[in-house]
Design an enzyme around this catalytic site. Sequence first.
Site, mmCIF file in Angstrom:
data_model
loop_
_atom_site.group_PDB
_atom_site.id
_atom_site.type_symbol
_atom_site.label_atom_id
_atom_site.label_comp_id
_atom_site.label_asym_id
_atom_site.label_seq_id
_atom_site.Cartn_x
_atom_site.Cartn_y
_atom_site.Cartn_z
ATOM 1 N N ARG A 24 0.820 -1.197 0.000
ATOM 2 C CA ARG A 24 0.000 0.000 0.000
ATOM 3 C C ARG A 24 0.861 1.258 0.000
ATOM 4 O O ARG A 24 0.530 2.242 -0.641
ATOM 5 C CB ARG A 24 -0.894 -0.008 1.245
ATOM 6 N N TYR A 25 1.915 1.249 0.773
ATOM 7 C CA TYR A 25 2.780 2.417 0.894
ATOM 8 C C TYR A 25 4.009 2.206 0.011
ATOM 9 O O TYR A 25 4.364 1.074 -0.306
ATOM 10 C CB TYR A 25 3.211 2.586 2.350
ATOM 11 N N ARG B 181 7.146 0.010 1.942
ATOM 12 C CA ARG B 181 6.970 -1.071 2.913
ATOM 13 C C ARG B 181 5.763 -1.930 2.561
ATOM 14 O O ARG B 181 4.819 -1.452 1.948
ATOM 15 C CB ARG B 181 6.845 -0.507 4.331
ATOM 16 N N CYS C 107 -4.205 -17.584 15.105
ATOM 17 C CA CYS C 107 -3.871 -16.850 16.321
ATOM 18 C C CYS C 107 -4.163 -17.740 17.516
ATOM 19 O O CYS C 107 -4.976 -18.653 17.427
ATOM 20 C CB CYS C 107 -4.728 -15.603 16.439
ATOM 21 N N CYS D 164 -9.278 -12.329 18.788
ATOM 22 C CA CYS D 164 -9.833 -11.101 19.341
ATOM 23 C C CYS D 164 -11.198 -10.864 18.709
ATOM 24 O O CYS D 164 -11.342 -10.943 17.493
ATOM 25 C CB CYS D 164 -8.948 -9.902 19.019
ATOM 26 N N CYS E 247 -11.288 -8.256 15.889
ATOM 27 C CA CYS E 247 -10.287 -8.421 14.828
ATOM 28 C C CYS E 247 -10.754 -7.811 13.515
ATOM 29 O O CYS E 247 -11.867 -8.038 13.061
ATOM 30 C CB CYS E 247 -9.997 -9.901 14.615
ATOM 31 N N ARG F 245 -9.478 -8.588 10.699
ATOM 32 C CA ARG F 245 -9.438 -9.632 9.658
ATOM 33 C C ARG F 245 -10.319 -10.818 10.055
ATOM 34 O O ARG F 245 -10.020 -11.961 9.757
ATOM 35 C CB ARG F 245 -7.999 -10.095 9.433
ATOM 36 N N ASP G 221 -12.142 -0.202 13.106
ATOM 37 C CA ASP G 221 -12.479 -0.031 11.691
ATOM 38 C C ASP G 221 -13.860 -0.592 11.342
ATOM 39 O O ASP G 221 -14.632 -0.970 12.208
ATOM 40 C CB ASP G 221 -11.364 -0.578 10.805
ATOM 41 N N ASP H 31 -7.716 4.041 10.089
ATOM 42 C CA ASP H 31 -7.278 3.329 8.893
ATOM 43 C C ASP H 31 -8.401 3.506 7.870
ATOM 44 O O ASP H 31 -9.498 2.970 8.027
ATOM 45 C CB ASP H 31 -7.026 1.843 9.206
ATOM 46 N N LYS I 147 -3.399 4.629 6.962
ATOM 47 C CA LYS I 147 -3.623 5.209 8.277
ATOM 48 C C LYS I 147 -3.549 6.724 8.216
ATOM 49 O O LYS I 147 -2.591 7.277 7.696
ATOM 50 C CB LYS I 147 -2.557 4.692 9.241
HETATM 51 C C1 LIG Z 1 -0.196 -0.443 8.888
HETATM 52 C C2 LIG Z 1 0.305 -0.886 7.610
HETATM 53 C C3 LIG Z 1 1.651 -0.744 7.268
HETATM 54 C C4 LIG Z 1 2.659 -0.119 8.195
HETATM 55 O O1 LIG Z 1 2.341 1.206 8.425
HETATM 56 P P1 LIG Z 1 3.259 2.086 9.400
HETATM 57 O O2 LIG Z 1 2.525 3.383 9.485
HETATM 58 O O3 LIG Z 1 4.569 2.179 8.703
HETATM 59 O O4 LIG Z 1 3.369 1.365 10.688
HETATM 60 C C5 LIG Z 1 2.045 -1.174 6.031
HETATM 61 N N1 LIG Z 1 1.184 -1.722 5.162
HETATM 62 C C6 LIG Z 1 -0.132 -1.852 5.445
HETATM 63 C C7 LIG Z 1 -1.037 -2.443 4.437
HETATM 64 C C8 LIG Z 1 -0.607 -1.452 6.686
HETATM 65 O O5 LIG Z 1 -1.903 -1.601 6.982
#
Ligand SMILES: *Cc1c(COP(=O)(O)O)cnc(C)c1O
Length: 437
Positions: free
Chosen positions: A121-122, A125, A134, A138, A141, A143, A302, A339, A346
């Site tokens: 997504r980002y 990362r 798990c 929870c 959850c 998911r 969420d 989120d 986020k």
């Molecule tokens: C939360 C999340 C991350 C990590 O986000 P950070 O803000 O760097 O902690 C990376 N990918 C996805 C899909 C996420 O939901």
Amino acid sequence: MHLTKTQNQTAPTIKDMAQPLLWNDWRWQVRHCVRDLTTMENLLGIEFDDARREQYQRTINCFPMSITPYYLSLVDVENLEHDPIFKQSFPSVLEMNISADDMTDPLHEDEDSPVPGITHRYPDRVLFLVSNTCAMYCRHCTRKRRVGDIDSIPNRSQIMAGIDYIRETRQVRDVLLSGGDPFLLSDEYLDWILTELDAIDHVEVVRIGTRTPVVLPYRITDNLVNILKKHHPLWINTHFNHPRELTSSSRRALAKLADAGIPLGNQSVLLAGINDCPRIMKSLVHKLVASRVRPYYLYQCDLSEGLSHFRTPVGKGIEIVESLIGHTSGFCVPTYVIDAPAGGGKIPVMPHYLISWSTNKVVLRNYEGVITTYKEPDSYEPVFCDRNCAECDLQLELDDSVEHTSIGIEGLLADYDDTISLVPADNERHNRRSNDA
Ligand SMILES: *Cc1c(COP(=O)(O)O)cnc(C)c1O
Ligand code: SF4
């Protein structure tokens, strides 16, 4: 709650289920997770009436239950209805109220997935789901739709496909292992995944998200810690929601991880009737930092299905942050985030501190309500940035492989980017324009 206490209180306590040695054995705990109502009734010395029982059973058929004996032992049987441990682990019939706003995959983790198990997504990362299971499910959850879904336990070749994607995608510098709970994998399997990731040059850090310090602290064994230590830089994020969860066993597990040089963070979820109180949150973050855990995120609950009874207004989160900033150590304050549905990621949400400004002053307020000014510099020579770092007075020495594009609002602010506005793809006014042309 529609239950009655069973007459005699000589019923075995949960701890009597095991010899002390077995109790501390995480595999024993996993094998003895409570997954059905009858066991639950026997262990807690309670009895549900028939109507309730039937409702609970339908809820469990839809969203399965699993509670570690350890976590169950923290429940206050005298006060089930309001017990934060019980409410996080035992189904509520309200879960079956699917509200109009609920979604099965609100965060679009499946849609933003280039290969199964990876959500990219980002820019730099990825989220990598390496375990589908798990210890404790929870009730809140995100998911939920996947939990207990045996078919989607990733096998070695699926994991390998995820690792291949990361290897081929050079901009990924941070890999976040999640699930399910990665710590339900065996030590050897985890070691294998971490070793594969270590071998990828552009992966600078690996993070693991796990709730085992909360629900299964015995999972943090010496052997596991010795394996994790080999894979630095490794960060761990855990998930405490209530101060009651920081037991001596949990604190010992956290101390082992911290002693191994692993930076620890915590992600809480804001949950109605459980931790939606500034004083509870303050107590939680104080206990966390005393255990060397840095509060990282506080999540707005969420829009996943069956969570409507856990959701609070956003204002509750802002009120909590207001009660922390300035009132306690800066490193106790998590970032409150929503989120965004549909994969927006986020989004941090904060009280306002900047009240007004002019060309040479800003007006601010502090946590006490004091209103004050900050005088801006009379002269400031801005550095014009054309991203020609070699010619720039500032000494950034980056190699060429580092990213060069600006994304979103960052681009609107940048000297080197002449974007003036961001316009939604289906903007009607703009569509009309191109039709005329
Ligand atoms: C939360 C999340 C991350 C990590 O986000 P950070 O803000 O760097 O902690 C990376 N990918 C996805 C899909 C996420 O939901
Ligand atoms: S501070 Fe208020 S909401 Fe929080 S626990 Fe005390 S009485 Fe309840």
